[in-house]
Design a protein around this motif. Structure first.
Motif, PDB file in Angstrom:
ATOM      1  N   GLN A 216       5.005-146.615 -58.429  1.00  0.00           N
ATOM      2  CA  GLN A 216       4.783-148.037 -58.681  1.00  0.00           C
ATOM      3  C   GLN A 216       4.964-148.350 -60.159  1.00  0.00           C
ATOM      4  O   GLN A 216       4.626-147.559 -61.032  1.00  0.00           O
ATOM      5  N   SER A 217       5.512-149.517 -60.408  1.00  0.00           N
ATOM      6  CA  SER A 217       5.677-149.950 -61.794  1.00  0.00           C
ATOM      7  C   SER A 217       5.443-151.457 -61.911  1.00  0.00           C
ATOM      8  O   SER A 217       5.713-152.207 -60.975  1.00  0.00           O
TER       9      SER A 217
ATOM     10  N   LEU B 134       5.310-157.093 -58.297  1.00  0.00           N
ATOM     11  CA  LEU B 134       5.004-155.686 -58.468  1.00  0.00           C
ATOM     12  C   LEU B 134       6.048-154.869 -57.724  1.00  0.00           C
ATOM     13  O   LEU B 134       6.502-155.267 -56.651  1.00  0.00           O
TER      14      LEU B 134
ATOM     15  N   THR C 154      -0.801-150.346 -59.291  1.00  0.00           N
ATOM     16  CA  THR C 154      -0.525-151.250 -60.409  1.00  0.00           C
ATOM     17  C   THR C 154      -1.762-152.109 -60.612  1.00  0.00           C
ATOM     18  O   THR C 154      -2.229-152.752 -59.671  1.00  0.00           O
TER      19      THR C 154
END
Lengths: 107, 119
Positions: A6-7, A21, A102
């Motif tokens: 996830q970033s 997201l 996130t």
């Protein structure tokens, strides 16, 4: 085991703004993806399954999209209660695996 | 449907962690039922599941130490994790897998219970 990435790790956003997201799978998971919201001190809550289907009772400002290896969760017009940690989870392969999360924080 | 975890909050190293999840508002005699854990400040890890038929499976990373069982008469299912170390310190959640035929997403979840492994 499928790795979910996830970033970014943390996102600073102002209330009322729109935010996206990202979640990436290490291999093709088609649309076998779920999103969860976890507020501080609470259990995760299912938001989205099947990459884009909102769970029961989830507001329309939450939307999911993507297929294959790239997925996004969009929150339009952020409310104060939306500031939390969001996790993606794949269920195409055993074992189901989660992203590292996130964190959405107030700017 | 509501789920509630119960069990000791402190376990000694090398001993067995035991937790029970009580299901209310619906029968346990359908769906899959799972255990998930979250070390402090970290992400989520599936421990394993039990199907209403009694079949189970566990995360390969924990498989040799995990036992999951079902008690339909009490509407409960349980987790045993043997030979614990400090790395097993986590909040442990039980959750339903809302599909009777295959493991997919988790909904709803219990509130979670913190288990600390320490002497």
């Amino acid at each position: 085991e499928i790795v979910m990435t996830q970033s970014p790790a943390t996102l600073s956003v102002s209330p009322g703004e729109r935010d996206t997201l990202s979640c990436r799978a290490s291999q093709n998971i088609y649309t076998f993806l779920a999103w969860y919201q976890q507020r501080p001190g609470q259990a995760p809550r299912l938001l989205i399954y099947g990459a884009s289907t909102r769970a029961t009772g989830i507001p329309a400002r939450f939307s999911g999209s993507g297929s294959g290896t790239e997925f996004t969760l969009t929150i339009s017009s952020l409310q104060s209660e939306d500031f939390a940690v969001y996790y993606c989870q794949q269920y195409n392969n055993w074992p189901p695996t989660f992203g590292q999360g996130t964190k959405l924080e107030i700017k | 449907v509501q789920l509630q975890e119960s069990g000791p909050g402190l376990v000694r190293p090398s001993e067995t962690l035991s937790l029970t999840c009580t299901v209310s508002g619906g029968s346990i005699s359908n769906y899959y039922w799972s255990w998930i854990r979250q070390p402090p400040g970290k992400g989520l890890e599936l421990i394993g599941y039990i199907r209403y038929t009694g079949s189970t499976d566990s995360n390969p990373s924990l498989k040799s130490r995990v036992t999951i069982s079902l008690d339909t008469s009490k509407n409960q299912f349980s987790l045993k994790l043997s030979s614990v170390t400090a790395a097993d310190t986590a909040v442990y959640y039980c959750a339903r897998i809302p599909n009777p035929d295959w493991v997919n997403w988790f909904d709803p979840w219990g509130q979670g219970t913190l288990v600390t492994v320490s002497s």
